[in-house]
Structures are given as C-alpha cells and as structure tokens.
Motif scaffolding. Structure first.
Motif, short mmCIF file in Angstrom:
data_model
loop_
_atom_site.label_atom_id
_atom_site.label_comp_id
_atom_site.label_asym_id
_atom_site.label_seq_id
_atom_site.Cartn_x
_atom_site.Cartn_y
_atom_site.Cartn_z
N ARG A 173 0.83 -1.21 0.00
CA ARG A 173 0.00 0.00 0.00
C ARG A 173 0.86 1.25 0.00
NH1 ARG A 173 -2.86 -1.73 4.65
NH2 ARG A 173 -3.77 -3.66 4.00
N HIS B 50 1.26 7.42 -6.89
CA HIS B 50 0.17 8.33 -7.34
C HIS B 50 0.45 9.75 -6.93
CE1 HIS B 50 -2.18 4.98 -8.70
NE2 HIS B 50 -2.07 4.41 -7.53
N THR C 24 0.80 4.06 -2.95
CA THR C 24 0.52 5.46 -2.61
C THR C 24 1.61 6.36 -3.16
OG1 THR C 24 -0.63 4.75 -0.61
CG2 THR C 24 0.05 7.06 -0.72
N SER C 25 2.86 5.91 -3.10
CA SER C 25 3.97 6.74 -3.57
C SER C 25 3.97 6.86 -5.09
CB SER C 25 5.30 6.19 -3.09
OG SER C 25 5.59 4.96 -3.74
#
Length: 78
Positions: free
Chosen positions: A71, A78, A75-76
């Motif tokens: 996760r 986007h 996240t990194s």
C-alpha cells in the motif's frame, strides 16, 4: 514452499506466451496457511549438515507487513 523445504524447492518463474493458433486454459491455485501458522523449515529437512536457512515467522504477520509495504508503494506512485 521455499522456507518449508529449506531451499529444496523453489517456485518456477511464471511466464505466459500467447499462441493464437491454440486455445489455452489456465487453472490458478492459491494456497495461504492460517494466520497463526508458524512458517519455518520442516525438521525433517534440517540437520547439522543442513541447518535451517530461515528464521520462523507467523504467516499472518508476514501478510500484514507485506500489505502495508504494498500500500505504501502504491501510494507513492500516485
């Protein structure tokens, strides 16, 4: 399997090649032990000449840490 077998067995690399002339069927198989299972090399496959190559770990904790890292990586991006 790699840990349980103390490196005696290793997963093969998954490769798929398209063959438009031949129909292909795929049957996936997924195996996940219970969360409280301790994963470690089997005693039958370890001895003084072939000691354990892995420390024991709980499968559930491994999954939780793996998902957290996945996760964080997603996240990194986007």
């Amino acid at each position: 399997m790699k840990v349980w077998s103390n490196d005696a067995y290793e997963s093969v690399e998954h490769r798929v090649m398209v063959n438009s002339e031949k129909e292909r069927f795929s049957i996936p198989f997924f195996f996940n032990p219970a969360h409280d299972i301790e994963v470690k090399p089997l005693e039958e496959l370890t001895n003084e000449h072939n000691p354990s190559k892995y420390r024991p770990y709980k499968w559930g904790k491994f999954l939780a840490v793996s998902y957290t890292h996945l996760r964080a990586h997603e996240t990194s991006l986007h």
